[in-house]
Scaffold this motif. Structure first.
Motif, PDB file in Angstrom:
ATOM      1  N   ARG A 229      -3.184   8.312  10.772  1.00  8.39           N
ATOM      2  CA  ARG A 229      -3.730   8.808   9.539  1.00  8.39           C
ATOM      3  C   ARG A 229      -2.359   8.873   8.570  1.00  8.39           C
ATOM      4  NH1 ARG A 229      -4.605  14.080   8.039  1.00  8.39           N
ATOM      5  NH2 ARG A 229      -4.438  14.683   9.553  1.00  8.39           N
ATOM      6  N   LEU A 230      -1.735   9.400   9.416  1.00  5.30           N
ATOM      7  CA  LEU A 230       0.019   9.627   8.621  1.00  5.30           C
ATOM      8  C   LEU A 230       0.687   8.475   8.443  1.00  5.30           C
ATOM      9  CD1 LEU A 230       1.250  12.586  10.641  1.00  5.30           C
ATOM     10  CD2 LEU A 230      -0.511  12.928   8.294  1.00  5.30           C
ATOM     11  N   LEU A 231       0.274   7.779   8.807  1.00  2.94           N
ATOM     12  CA  LEU A 231       1.125   6.134   8.626  1.00  2.94           C
ATOM     13  C   LEU A 231       0.159   5.438   7.910  1.00  2.94           C
ATOM     14  CD1 LEU A 231       1.911   5.185  12.485  1.00  2.94           C
ATOM     15  CD2 LEU A 231       3.860   5.886  10.787  1.00  2.94           C
ATOM     16  N   ARG A 232      -0.707   5.417   7.891  1.00  5.68           N
ATOM     17  CA  ARG A 232      -1.754   4.758   6.421  1.00  5.68           C
ATOM     18  C   ARG A 232      -1.459   6.266   5.347  1.00  5.68           C
ATOM     19  NH1 ARG A 232      -5.600   1.627   9.586  1.00  5.68           N
ATOM     20  NH2 ARG A 232      -5.905   2.962  11.500  1.00  5.68           N
ATOM     21  N   TYR A 233      -1.306   6.697   5.507  1.00  7.35           N
ATOM     22  CA  TYR A 233      -0.629   7.279   3.572  1.00  7.35           C
ATOM     23  C   TYR A 233       0.759   6.741   2.880  1.00  7.35           C
ATOM     24  CZ  TYR A 233      -5.145  10.875   4.490  1.00  7.35           C
ATOM     25  OH  TYR A 233      -6.445  11.135   4.206  1.00  7.35           O
ATOM     26  N   PHE A 234       1.212   7.206   4.573  1.00  8.76           N
ATOM     27  CA  PHE A 234       2.556   5.956   3.578  1.00  8.76           C
ATOM     28  C   PHE A 234       2.149   4.643   3.520  1.00  8.76           C
ATOM     29  CE2 PHE A 234       5.940   3.467   5.341  1.00  8.76           C
ATOM     30  CZ  PHE A 234       7.545   4.032   4.580  1.00  8.76           C
ATOM     31  N   VAL A 235       1.858   3.626   3.873  1.00  9.77           N
ATOM     32  CA  VAL A 235       1.939   3.112   3.517  1.00  9.77           C
ATOM     33  C   VAL A 235       0.899   1.928   2.268  1.00  9.77           C
ATOM     34  CG1 VAL A 235       0.542   0.907   3.846  1.00  9.77           C
ATOM     35  CG2 VAL A 235       1.689   1.436   5.783  1.00  9.77           C
ATOM     36  N   VAL A 236      -0.003   3.336   1.714  1.00  4.68           N
ATOM     37  CA  VAL A 236      -0.569   3.328   0.685  1.00  4.68           C
ATOM     38  C   VAL A 236       0.357   3.834  -0.628  1.00  4.68           C
ATOM     39  CG1 VAL A 236      -1.826   4.228  -0.969  1.00  4.68           C
ATOM     40  CG2 VAL A 236      -3.191   3.282   1.609  1.00  4.68           C
ATOM     41  N   VAL A 237       1.402   4.706  -0.215  1.00  4.87           N
ATOM     42  CA  VAL A 237       2.283   5.161  -1.176  1.00  4.87           C
ATOM     43  C   VAL A 237       3.544   3.953  -1.098  1.00  4.87           C
ATOM     44  CG1 VAL A 237       4.234   7.291  -1.802  1.00  4.87           C
ATOM     45  CG2 VAL A 237       1.976   7.613  -0.309  1.00  4.87           C
ATOM     46  N   ALA A 238       3.325   3.734  -0.165  1.00  5.78           N
ATOM     47  CA  ALA A 238       4.951   2.822  -0.678  1.00  5.78           C
ATOM     48  C   ALA A 238       4.055   1.617  -1.295  1.00  5.78           C
ATOM     49  CB  ALA A 238       4.891   2.240   0.399  1.00  5.78           C
ATOM     50  N   GLU A 239       2.809   0.670  -0.942  1.00  4.25           N
ATOM     51  CA  GLU A 239       2.096  -0.110  -2.110  1.00  4.25           C
ATOM     52  C   GLU A 239       2.434   0.588  -3.433  1.00  4.25           C
ATOM     53  OE1 GLU A 239       0.099  -2.585   1.366  1.00  4.25           O
ATOM     54  OE2 GLU A 239      -0.999  -1.186   0.214  1.00  4.25           O
ATOM     55  N   GLU A 240       1.631   1.590  -4.057  1.00  7.64           N
ATOM     56  CA  GLU A 240       1.159   1.839  -5.442  1.00  7.64           C
ATOM     57  C   GLU A 240       2.597   2.357  -5.784  1.00  7.64           C
ATOM     58  OE1 GLU A 240      -1.335   1.368  -6.763  1.00  7.64           O
ATOM     59  OE2 GLU A 240      -2.357   1.171  -4.974  1.00  7.64           O
ATOM     60  N   GLY A 241       3.444   2.994  -5.290  1.00 12.15           N
ATOM     61  CA  GLY A 241       4.413   3.530  -5.989  1.00 12.15           C
ATOM     62  C   GLY A 241       4.413   4.974  -6.956  1.00 12.15           C
ATOM     63  N   THR A 242       3.278   5.689  -6.384  1.00  9.72           N
ATOM     64  CA  THR A 242       3.238   6.745  -7.251  1.00  9.72           C
ATOM     65  C   THR A 242       1.994   7.120  -6.087  1.00  9.72           C
ATOM     66  OG1 THR A 242       1.428   6.022  -8.656  1.00  9.72           O
ATOM     67  CG2 THR A 242       3.315   5.623  -9.903  1.00  9.72           C
ATOM     68  N   LEU A 243       2.423   8.814  -6.581  1.00  7.70           N
ATOM     69  CA  LEU A 243       1.055   9.661  -5.239  1.00  7.70           C
ATOM     70  C   LEU A 243      -0.089   9.988  -6.603  1.00  7.70           C
ATOM     71  CD1 LEU A 243       3.862  12.424  -4.632  1.00  7.70           C
ATOM     72  CD2 LEU A 243       2.506  10.811  -2.868  1.00  7.70           C
ATOM     73  N   THR A 244       0.097   9.275  -7.388  1.00 11.07           N
ATOM     74  CA  THR A 244      -1.218   9.082  -8.384  1.00 11.07           C
ATOM     75  C   THR A 244      -2.231   8.408  -8.084  1.00 11.07           C
ATOM     76  OG1 THR A 244      -0.561  10.315 -10.116  1.00 11.07           O
ATOM     77  CG2 THR A 244      -2.184   9.605 -10.323  1.00 11.07           C
ATOM     78  N   ARG A 245      -1.170   6.648  -8.334  1.00  9.99           N
ATOM     79  CA  ARG A 245      -2.812   5.662  -8.508  1.00  9.99           C
ATOM     80  C   ARG A 245      -3.113   6.191  -6.923  1.00  9.99           C
ATOM     81  NH1 ARG A 245       1.395   3.137 -11.551  1.00  9.99           N
ATOM     82  NH2 ARG A 245       1.961   2.013  -9.543  1.00  9.99           N
ATOM     83  N   ALA A 246      -1.157   6.300  -5.336  1.00 12.81           N
ATOM     84  CA  ALA A 246      -2.155   6.354  -3.922  1.00 12.81           C
ATOM     85  C   ALA A 246      -3.381   7.240  -3.667  1.00 12.81           C
ATOM     86  CB  ALA A 246      -1.119   6.165  -3.153  1.00 12.81           C
ATOM     87  N   ALA A 247      -3.089   8.618  -4.241  1.00 13.88           N
ATOM     88  CA  ALA A 247      -4.446   9.135  -3.968  1.00 13.88           C
ATOM     89  C   ALA A 247      -5.069   8.549  -4.233  1.00 13.88           C
ATOM     90  CB  ALA A 247      -3.940  11.136  -4.374  1.00 13.88           C
ATOM     91  N   GLU A 248      -5.562   8.145  -5.219  1.00 14.30           N
ATOM     92  CA  GLU A 248      -7.021   7.748  -5.681  1.00 14.30           C
ATOM     93  C   GLU A 248      -7.395   6.177  -4.688  1.00 14.30           C
ATOM     94  OE1 GLU A 248      -5.822   6.415  -9.799  1.00 14.30           O
ATOM     95  OE2 GLU A 248      -6.000   8.045 -11.212  1.00 14.30           O
ATOM     96  N   ARG A 249      -6.726   6.050  -4.423  1.00 10.79           N
ATOM     97  CA  ARG A 249      -7.047   4.504  -3.814  1.00 10.79           C
ATOM     98  C   ARG A 249      -7.385   5.660  -2.212  1.00 10.79           C
ATOM     99  NH1 ARG A 249      -2.854   0.229  -2.455  1.00 10.79           N
ATOM    100  NH2 ARG A 249      -3.706  -0.910  -0.026  1.00 10.79           N
ATOM    101  N   LEU A 250      -7.174   6.616  -1.759  1.00 11.26           N
ATOM    102  CA  LEU A 250      -7.175   7.562  -1.371  1.00 11.26           C
ATOM    103  C   LEU A 250      -8.118   8.173  -0.873  1.00 11.26           C
ATOM    104  CD1 LEU A 250      -3.535   7.799   0.205  1.00 11.26           C
ATOM    105  CD2 LEU A 250      -5.282   6.061   1.764  1.00 11.26           C
ATOM    106  N   PHE A 251      -8.982   8.308  -2.017  1.00 13.51           N
ATOM    107  CA  PHE A 251      -9.915   9.179  -1.642  1.00 13.51           C
ATOM    108  C   PHE A 251      -9.381  10.640  -1.280  1.00 13.51           C
ATOM    109  CE2 PHE A 251     -12.138   4.734  -0.368  1.00 13.51           C
ATOM    110  CZ  PHE A 251     -11.525   4.816  -2.169  1.00 13.51           C
ATOM    111  N   VAL A 252      -8.196  10.983  -1.698  1.00 10.59           N
ATOM    112  CA  VAL A 252      -7.923  12.055  -1.290  1.00 10.59           C
ATOM    113  C   VAL A 252      -7.262  12.555  -2.990  1.00 10.59           C
ATOM    114  CG1 VAL A 252      -7.500  11.959   0.942  1.00 10.59           C
ATOM    115  CG2 VAL A 252      -5.553  10.958  -0.885  1.00 10.59           C
ATOM    116  N   SER A 253      -7.011  14.603  -2.791  1.00 12.30           N
ATOM    117  CA  SER A 253      -6.143  15.478  -3.394  1.00 12.30           C
ATOM    118  C   SER A 253      -4.601  15.043  -3.547  1.00 12.30           C
ATOM    119  CB  SER A 253      -6.351  16.371  -3.380  1.00 12.30           C
ATOM    120  OG  SER A 253      -6.075  16.748  -2.996  1.00 12.30           O
TER     121      SER A 253
END
Length: 475
Positions: free
Chosen positions: A6-30
């Motif tokens: 799960r931590l690796l999945r979060y890392f990949v999304v943050v790397a792809e989005e470039g911002t925590l805000t967009r990554a959080a929206e995509r992952l459906f987490v705060s």
């Protein structure tokens, strides 16, 4: 060292989005929760993965090295899990089906029964998910297929077939000033606080808040819940109102909560979804075919209240995939029609033989409708009726078989025009036959009208039956 995938999945999304805000929206987490997970991963690895700035999150050199390999690693792990779970399901002869809320309403039981007929010995394991997981575990590989409400996040990555549409109503506290209304305009609800799904549900939450149908008016959120019981409690306690499928008035009836129709808001859509890599899975295909056969017409409460059901509306796609026998209220009625027609054909054939050969002996005593006709003419009429009945039986039986070749368009049009002509002849015969040709004309008109109805139904049944099989094959 063990690292949670799960931590690796979060890392990949943050790397792809470039911002925590967009990554959080995509992952459906705060966003705070996501920040905590990234820091936990960095602590486990002992390296800094991102450089944080106002512009966003920039990968460090170790971060770039990890980002280059992790997606492939996760994809391989996900495939391994799916294969292991599918193998376990096949061994146990269990199909895992996820659902959100009331799934496909009353059709859910019919779908499971239809699947059991297609797959004797198999069992359906229904798994209800919380509203924070709009794919009901399908995206994660926890289930094989899911009954869902559209739209939902990640929908474009899955195979989706819409089953039916259903009006959205509003759930209100029984003490609400609008509770006695017969119909409520959605515009009147814009300033009301709403009970919402968790923010991580993304598009799904926005849809049930009708955020795109408020002409830019902001949404007021009075409470956040992810389970039906909590949702009902929040409404009953006056924390807000909520949009819901009309069927919620039946599935989630509770003291202190009333449901009312809403005008000015689009309807809800129920669908069956599965992963593209299961396109060739025969068990999943049989379940999808069962859904398409059974899930077209659904009951939804009438505009006057929530106590008695009224027919819902099929979508155009679902109507095209309809078995064809749903217009006869299901397969049982179809088989009953076949049985009745078969008895009719046999009786007419015996009547024809009796009239031609004098099986009963002595002069044939004809009914009043046939007075003035000879035995040969009567026999010909009965053989014609028997032949028409046999054609109807053939088409009705064909509508149940998995035939992949539909009627050619020209043949379908010609057949339907023939039905129209028969119906017109029937109307003329019944209305004017008694005057123009005696009772025999009226009887002939009745035959024409009945055969026109049966032939139209059977033709469309056969044509639509082939359409559903070809569409599932192509999907």
């Amino acid at each position: 060292m063990d690292v949670d995938t799960r931590l690796l999945r979060y890392f990949v999304v943050v790397a792809e989005e470039g911002t925590l805000t967009r990554a959080a929206e995509r992952l459906f987490v705060s966003q705070p929760a996501l920040t905590k997970q990234i820091k936990q991963l960095e602590a486990l690895l002992g390296v800094r993965l991102f450089t944080r700035s106002r512009a966003g999150m920039t990968l460090t050199e170790p971060g770039r090295a990890l980002a280059a390999r992790v997606p492939e690693l996760l994809a391989g792990w996900d495939q391994l899990l799916r294969e292991a779970r599918s193998a376990a399901g096949r061994e146990a002869r269990v199909l895992r089906v996820g659902s959100v809320a009331s799934a496909a309403n009353e059709a859910t039981q019919d779908i499971i029964a239809a699947f059991a007929r297609r797959r004797p010995g198999w069992r359906v394991d229904m798994r209800q998910a919380s509203w924070s997981n709009p794919t009901a575990g399908l995206a994660e590989g926890d289930v094989d297929v899911a009954l869902l409400r559209l739209p939902f996040p990640g929908q474009e990555k899955l195979r989706v077939e819409t089953l039916f549409t259903e009006d959205r109503w509003v759930a209100l506290p029984s003490s609400h000033r609008f509770a006695a209304r017969e119909v409520i305009s959605f515009r009147e609800l814009w300033d009301e606080p709403f009970v919402a799904a968790p923010p991580e549900s993304g598009r799904w939450r926005d849809y049930w808040l009708a955020a795109d149908e408020r002409d830019g008016h902001p949404v007021r959120v009075g409470a956040v819940t992810d389970q039906p019981d909590d949702w009902l409690s929040a409404i009953a306690n006056g924390y807000g109102v909520a949009l819901a499928p009309a069927s919620s008035a039946r599935f989630y009836a509770r003291p202190g909560v009333v449901y009312r129709p809403v005008s000015g808001v689009s309807p809800s859509r129920a669908a069956v979804a599965w992963r593209p890599d299961d396109d060739a899975n025969p068990v999943v295909r049989d379940f999808v075919r069962s859904c398409l056969d059974m899930g077209t017409y659904q009951n939804s409460p009438p505009r006057g209240g929530a106590s008695s059901p009224a027919m819902g509306r099929p979508t155009q796609g679902a109507a095209a995939s309809l078995d064809g026998m749903t217009m006869w209220s299901g397969r049982r009625a179809g088989w009953a029609a076949i049985g009745w027609t078969l008895l009719y054909v046999v009786s007419k054939a015996l009547f024809a033989l009796d009239g031609r050969l004098g099986v009963t002996g002595g002069p044939r005593v004809l009914p009043d409708a046939y007075r003035g006709y000879g035995p040969g003419e009567v026999a010909q009429a009965q053989w014609a009726n028997a032949a028409a009945g046999a054609l109807i039986i053939g088409l009705l039986l064909a509508s149940f078989l998995p035939i992949r070749r539909p009627l050619p368009r020209r043949a379908l049009i010609v057949t339907l025009w023939l039905c129209v002509a028969m119906a017109a002849a029937g109307a003329v015969g019944m209305l004017g036959g008694a005057v123009l040709t005696g009772r025999g004309g009226a009887v002939f008109g009745g035959y024409c009208a009945v055969w026109a109805l049966l032939l139209t139904t059977a033709t469309l049944a056969f044509h639509r039956r082939t359409a559903v099989d070809r569409r599932v094959e192509a999907s």
